[in-house]
Design a protein around this motif. Sequence first.
Motif, PDB file in Angstrom:
ATOM      1  N   HIS A 226      -7.655 -25.372   4.345  1.00  0.00           N
ATOM      2  CA  HIS A 226      -7.238 -24.789   5.623  1.00  0.00           C
ATOM      3  C   HIS A 226      -8.450 -24.395   6.456  1.00  0.00           C
ATOM      4  CE1 HIS A 226      -5.934 -21.455   8.281  1.00  0.00           C
ATOM      5  NE2 HIS A 226      -4.890 -22.242   8.480  1.00  0.00           N
ATOM      6  N   ALA A 227      -9.463 -23.819   5.812  1.00  0.00           N
ATOM      7  CA  ALA A 227     -10.685 -23.436   6.534  1.00  0.00           C
ATOM      8  C   ALA A 227     -11.391 -24.661   7.098  1.00  0.00           C
ATOM      9  CB  ALA A 227     -11.615 -22.659   5.609  1.00  0.00           C
ATOM     10  N   GLU A 228     -11.451 -25.728   6.312  1.00  0.00           N
ATOM     11  CA  GLU A 228     -12.061 -26.964   6.789  1.00  0.00           C
ATOM     12  C   GLU A 228     -11.287 -27.518   7.986  1.00  0.00           C
ATOM     13  OE1 GLU A 228     -12.038 -29.433   3.356  1.00  0.00           O
ATOM     14  OE2 GLU A 228     -13.572 -28.272   2.306  1.00  0.00           O
ATOM     15  N   PHE A 229      -9.966 -27.410   7.908  1.00  0.00           N
ATOM     16  CA  PHE A 229      -9.142 -27.879   9.028  1.00  0.00           C
ATOM     17  C   PHE A 229      -9.434 -27.065  10.283  1.00  0.00           C
ATOM     18  CE2 PHE A 229      -5.551 -27.844  11.846  1.00  0.00           C
ATOM     19  CZ  PHE A 229      -5.160 -29.170  11.887  1.00  0.00           C
ATOM     20  N   CYS A 230      -9.525 -25.745  10.146  1.00  0.00           N
ATOM     21  CA  CYS A 230      -9.777 -24.887  11.304  1.00  0.00           C
ATOM     22  C   CYS A 230     -11.108 -25.220  11.961  1.00  0.00           C
ATOM     23  CB  CYS A 230      -9.736 -23.417  10.883  1.00  0.00           C
ATOM     24  SG  CYS A 230      -8.081 -22.806  10.513  1.00  0.00           S
ATOM     25  N   ALA A 231     -12.136 -25.449  11.138  1.00  0.00           N
ATOM     26  CA  ALA A 231     -13.444 -25.816  11.687  1.00  0.00           C
ATOM     27  C   ALA A 231     -13.366 -27.153  12.417  1.00  0.00           C
ATOM     28  CB  ALA A 231     -14.476 -25.875  10.567  1.00  0.00           C
ATOM     29  N   TRP A 232     -12.607 -28.088  11.849  1.00  0.00           N
ATOM     30  CA  TRP A 232     -12.422 -29.399  12.487  1.00  0.00           C
ATOM     31  C   TRP A 232     -11.631 -29.258  13.784  1.00  0.00           C
ATOM     32  CZ3 TRP A 232      -7.629 -31.758  13.336  1.00  0.00           C
ATOM     33  CH2 TRP A 232      -7.675 -33.080  13.804  1.00  0.00           C
ATOM     34  N   ALA A 233     -10.537 -28.500  13.737  1.00  0.00           N
ATOM     35  CA  ALA A 233      -9.658 -28.376  14.901  1.00  0.00           C
ATOM     36  C   ALA A 233     -10.326 -27.649  16.059  1.00  0.00           C
ATOM     37  CB  ALA A 233      -8.372 -27.648  14.505  1.00  0.00           C
ATOM     38  N   ALA A 234     -11.288 -26.768  15.743  1.00  0.00           N
ATOM     39  CA  ALA A 234     -11.982 -26.056  16.809  1.00  0.00           C
ATOM     40  C   ALA A 234     -12.756 -27.010  17.708  1.00  0.00           C
ATOM     41  CB  ALA A 234     -12.930 -25.022  16.202  1.00  0.00           C
ATOM     42  N   LEU A 235     -13.285 -28.064  17.129  1.00  0.00           N
ATOM     43  CA  LEU A 235     -14.186 -28.962  17.860  1.00  0.00           C
ATOM     44  C   LEU A 235     -13.575 -30.308  18.215  1.00  0.00           C
ATOM     45  CD1 LEU A 235     -17.410 -28.307  15.723  1.00  0.00           C
ATOM     46  CD2 LEU A 235     -16.714 -27.163  17.847  1.00  0.00           C
ATOM     47  N   GLU A 236     -12.429 -30.640  17.629  1.00  0.00           N
ATOM     48  CA  GLU A 236     -11.819 -31.951  17.843  1.00  0.00           C
ATOM     49  C   GLU A 236     -11.060 -31.991  19.181  1.00  0.00           C
ATOM     50  OE1 GLU A 236     -10.516 -35.420  18.169  1.00  0.00           O
ATOM     51  OE2 GLU A 236     -11.745 -35.052  16.383  1.00  0.00           O
ATOM     52  N   PRO A 237     -11.459 -32.881  20.100  1.00  0.00           N
ATOM     53  CA  PRO A 237     -10.774 -32.940  21.402  1.00  0.00           C
ATOM     54  C   PRO A 237      -9.276 -33.218  21.278  1.00  0.00           C
ATOM     55  CG  PRO A 237     -12.855 -34.138  21.484  1.00  0.00           C
ATOM     56  CD  PRO A 237     -12.639 -33.766  20.050  1.00  0.00           C
ATOM     57  N   ARG A 238      -8.884 -34.049  20.302  1.00  0.00           N
ATOM     58  CA  ARG A 238      -7.460 -34.408  20.169  1.00  0.00           C
ATOM     59  C   ARG A 238      -6.601 -33.265  19.655  1.00  0.00           C
ATOM     60  NH1 ARG A 238      -8.410 -39.808  16.692  1.00  0.00           N
ATOM     61  NH2 ARG A 238     -10.105 -38.451  15.957  1.00  0.00           N
ATOM     62  N   ALA A 239      -7.233 -32.196  19.166  1.00  0.00           N
ATOM     63  CA  ALA A 239      -6.471 -31.057  18.632  1.00  0.00           C
ATOM     64  C   ALA A 239      -6.141 -30.021  19.697  1.00  0.00           C
ATOM     65  CB  ALA A 239      -7.257 -30.394  17.500  1.00  0.00           C
ATOM     66  N   ALA A 240      -6.704 -30.164  20.882  1.00  0.00           N
ATOM     67  CA  ALA A 240      -6.536 -29.145  21.916  1.00  0.00           C
ATOM     68  C   ALA A 240      -5.074 -28.934  22.280  1.00  0.00           C
ATOM     69  CB  ALA A 240      -7.340 -29.528  23.161  1.00  0.00           C
ATOM     70  N   ASN A 241      -4.675 -27.660  22.354  1.00  0.00           N
ATOM     71  CA  ASN A 241      -3.342 -27.248  22.806  1.00  0.00           C
ATOM     72  C   ASN A 241      -2.226 -27.861  21.954  1.00  0.00           C
ATOM     73  OD1 ASN A 241      -4.653 -25.863  24.931  1.00  0.00           O
ATOM     74  ND2 ASN A 241      -4.716 -27.768  26.121  1.00  0.00           N
ATOM     75  N   GLN A 242      -2.460 -27.848  20.638  1.00  0.00           N
ATOM     76  CA  GLN A 242      -1.500 -28.408  19.697  1.00  0.00           C
ATOM     77  C   GLN A 242      -1.311 -27.461  18.501  1.00  0.00           C
ATOM     78  OE1 GLN A 242       0.201 -31.292  20.199  1.00  0.00           O
ATOM     79  NE2 GLN A 242      -0.857 -31.537  22.156  1.00  0.00           N
ATOM     80  N   ALA A 243      -0.134 -27.527  17.908  1.00  0.00           N
ATOM     81  CA  ALA A 243       0.153 -26.820  16.658  1.00  0.00           C
ATOM     82  C   ALA A 243       0.235 -27.850  15.541  1.00  0.00           C
ATOM     83  CB  ALA A 243       1.470 -26.055  16.756  1.00  0.00           C
ATOM     84  N   PHE A 244      -0.300 -27.483  14.355  1.00  0.00           N
ATOM     85  CA  PHE A 244      -0.376 -28.430  13.245  1.00  0.00           C
ATOM     86  C   PHE A 244       0.071 -27.793  11.927  1.00  0.00           C
ATOM     87  CE2 PHE A 244      -3.716 -29.943  16.153  1.00  0.00           C
ATOM     88  CZ  PHE A 244      -3.416 -31.294  16.229  1.00  0.00           C
ATOM     89  N   ASN A 245       0.884 -28.539  11.180  1.00  0.00           N
ATOM     90  CA  ASN A 245       1.067 -28.212   9.767  1.00  0.00           C
ATOM     91  C   ASN A 245      -0.261 -28.418   9.053  1.00  0.00           C
ATOM     92  OD1 ASN A 245       3.838 -27.799  10.122  1.00  0.00           O
ATOM     93  ND2 ASN A 245       4.353 -29.924   9.622  1.00  0.00           N
ATOM     94  N   VAL A 246      -0.574 -27.531   8.106  1.00  0.00           N
ATOM     95  CA  VAL A 246      -1.789 -27.697   7.305  1.00  0.00           C
ATOM     96  C   VAL A 246      -1.436 -27.441   5.845  1.00  0.00           C
ATOM     97  CG1 VAL A 246      -4.199 -27.081   6.975  1.00  0.00           C
ATOM     98  CG2 VAL A 246      -3.177 -26.836   9.241  1.00  0.00           C
ATOM     99  N   VAL A 383       9.423 -29.372   2.124  1.00  0.00           N
ATOM    100  CA  VAL A 383       8.567 -30.537   2.336  1.00  0.00           C
ATOM    101  C   VAL A 383       8.014 -30.468   3.753  1.00  0.00           C
ATOM    102  CG1 VAL A 383       8.427 -33.047   2.349  1.00  0.00           C
ATOM    103  CG2 VAL A 383       9.946 -31.890   0.724  1.00  0.00           C
ATOM    104  N   ILE A 384       6.689 -30.502   3.873  1.00  0.00           N
ATOM    105  CA  ILE A 384       6.035 -30.280   5.159  1.00  0.00           C
ATOM    106  C   ILE A 384       5.211 -31.513   5.531  1.00  0.00           C
ATOM    107  CG2 ILE A 384       4.362 -28.838   6.386  1.00  0.00           C
ATOM    108  CD1 ILE A 384       5.292 -26.504   4.660  1.00  0.00           C
ATOM    109  N   GLY A 385       5.507 -32.081   6.679  1.00  0.00           N
ATOM    110  CA  GLY A 385       4.863 -33.319   7.091  1.00  0.00           C
ATOM    111  C   GLY A 385       3.472 -33.094   7.662  1.00  0.00           C
ATOM    112  N   MET A 386       2.567 -34.030   7.362  1.00  0.00           N
ATOM    113  CA  MET A 386       1.191 -33.975   7.866  1.00  0.00           C
ATOM    114  C   MET A 386       0.869 -35.116   8.835  1.00  0.00           C
ATOM    115  SD  MET A 386      -0.624 -31.380   6.957  1.00  0.00           S
ATOM    116  CE  MET A 386      -2.301 -31.982   7.197  1.00  0.00           C
ATOM    117  N   SER A 387       1.883 -35.823   9.301  1.00  0.00           N
ATOM    118  CA  SER A 387       1.638 -37.000  10.134  1.00  0.00           C
ATOM    119  C   SER A 387       0.931 -36.654  11.438  1.00  0.00           C
ATOM    120  CB  SER A 387       2.954 -37.718  10.441  1.00  0.00           C
ATOM    121  OG  SER A 387       3.508 -38.260   9.267  1.00  0.00           O
ATOM    122  N   LYS A 388       1.287 -35.531  12.054  1.00  0.00           N
ATOM    123  CA  LYS A 388       0.685 -35.191  13.342  1.00  0.00           C
ATOM    124  C   LYS A 388      -0.821 -34.996  13.210  1.00  0.00           C
ATOM    125  CE  LYS A 388       1.002 -31.962  17.229  1.00  0.00           C
ATOM    126  NZ  LYS A 388       1.703 -30.783  17.793  1.00  0.00           N
ATOM    127  N   ALA A 389      -1.237 -34.258  12.174  1.00  0.00           N
ATOM    128  CA  ALA A 389      -2.670 -34.034  11.960  1.00  0.00           C
ATOM    129  C   ALA A 389      -3.378 -35.346  11.629  1.00  0.00           C
ATOM    130  CB  ALA A 389      -2.876 -33.015  10.845  1.00  0.00           C
TER     131      ALA A 389
END
Length: 421
Positions: A226-246, A383-389
Amino acid sequence: MPSAIVTGATGILGRQIVFELSRHAPQWPTVHALSRSKKEDYPDNVIHNHVDLTSSADDMASKMQNVRGDYIFFAAYLAKDSEKEAWDVNGAMLENFLTALTKTGAIADVKRIILVTGAKQYGVHLGVPKNPMLEDDPWLSGEEWPPNFYYNQQNILHKFCKEHGKEWVVTYPNDVIGFANGNFMNLSLALALYATITKELGQDLVFPGSPTFYTKFDCFTSTKLHAEFCAWAALEPRAANQAFNVVNGDTESWQNLWPKVAKYFGLRVKPDQFAPDTKGYATQAASRLRLSSTPAPLESSSVTLHEHPPISALAPQLGLRDHTLTQPSKVEQQIDLVKWAQRGEVREAWRRVAEREGLQEDVFEKATWGFLGFVLGRAFDLVIGMSKARKAGWVGYEDTWECLEGVFGELGERGLVPRVK
């Protein structure tokens, strides 16, 4: 190079975000860790700030004059007895913190705000959800549903970011596996204590939760992933203004994990653990420990959840109107863990282990047995989908058993449970 502010920095998720960012000092040269108390020895690029998020915006601002960051990771959370209290308190913490940033002028530096929430987003505390759970599933926000403080926080965040021209990201982890000093709302710790005491009592390991859930599916979240995801999502342009299952990326069941837990602690799974007659479980310890009298039979429990499980909100569209899944769900424990933890022979077994192994004895009193009972007692799939991420470019993955095994090892290293040799 970006700088960061992490709230809830000593919590089970916030702590790991701090350490993930600090591992990459060239990329994150300054990390402000905000909490009411300091429970960690932080690396050199981490600055700890004593800030009480339950205080007013003015009070926070007075303590945050030198706190500035490009990216905000809001991982603070305060448990409350009622859903309305949780809505009020957790919403106020976020709103006052954001207001404090405007008062100090720090908001001018902020590029993106990452809000950590959870799978309660989908109403998993209320009963059967629609599976798999996906980020575009409708919010349960009608009058027939209790207030959900994650919705309040997200509305506050969306409104603030729109007004101030900032980007946001929201994460939805589930059944978190990790460790934090002094944080006892921890699935892994209570599970390790249960296994440790079972071994001391000379018993086989019995799954205390729902016999139905034992063969159903669940998805877990490693705090490190989850921490790795947060660090990635902070800088990833495609993650802007989105909610993600992690979640980890695998789908697990306790029928697969439970034998591994037993083996790790030098136990075996009781072969007939779901047999109706549980007297054998109670008398097993009596015979091995030569007690003068047999312990009282272990108590089970069953609690009915909300009258409308989450799936009922979508039942007509899914063709499930009047289906059995739309009936109220249950949390079932064949061994009520709160009552189990109060038993004399259980407490005495822990006292012996703690004294013999030099462990922190108060860990047992602080363990959240009700939380573990709930996690293991839900009689339905999660069951939690990860397709969006994945579509946004996230490729992180964690094996759930390896994650759980690693946390068990860390608990042993820190003297909370015996080390497994």
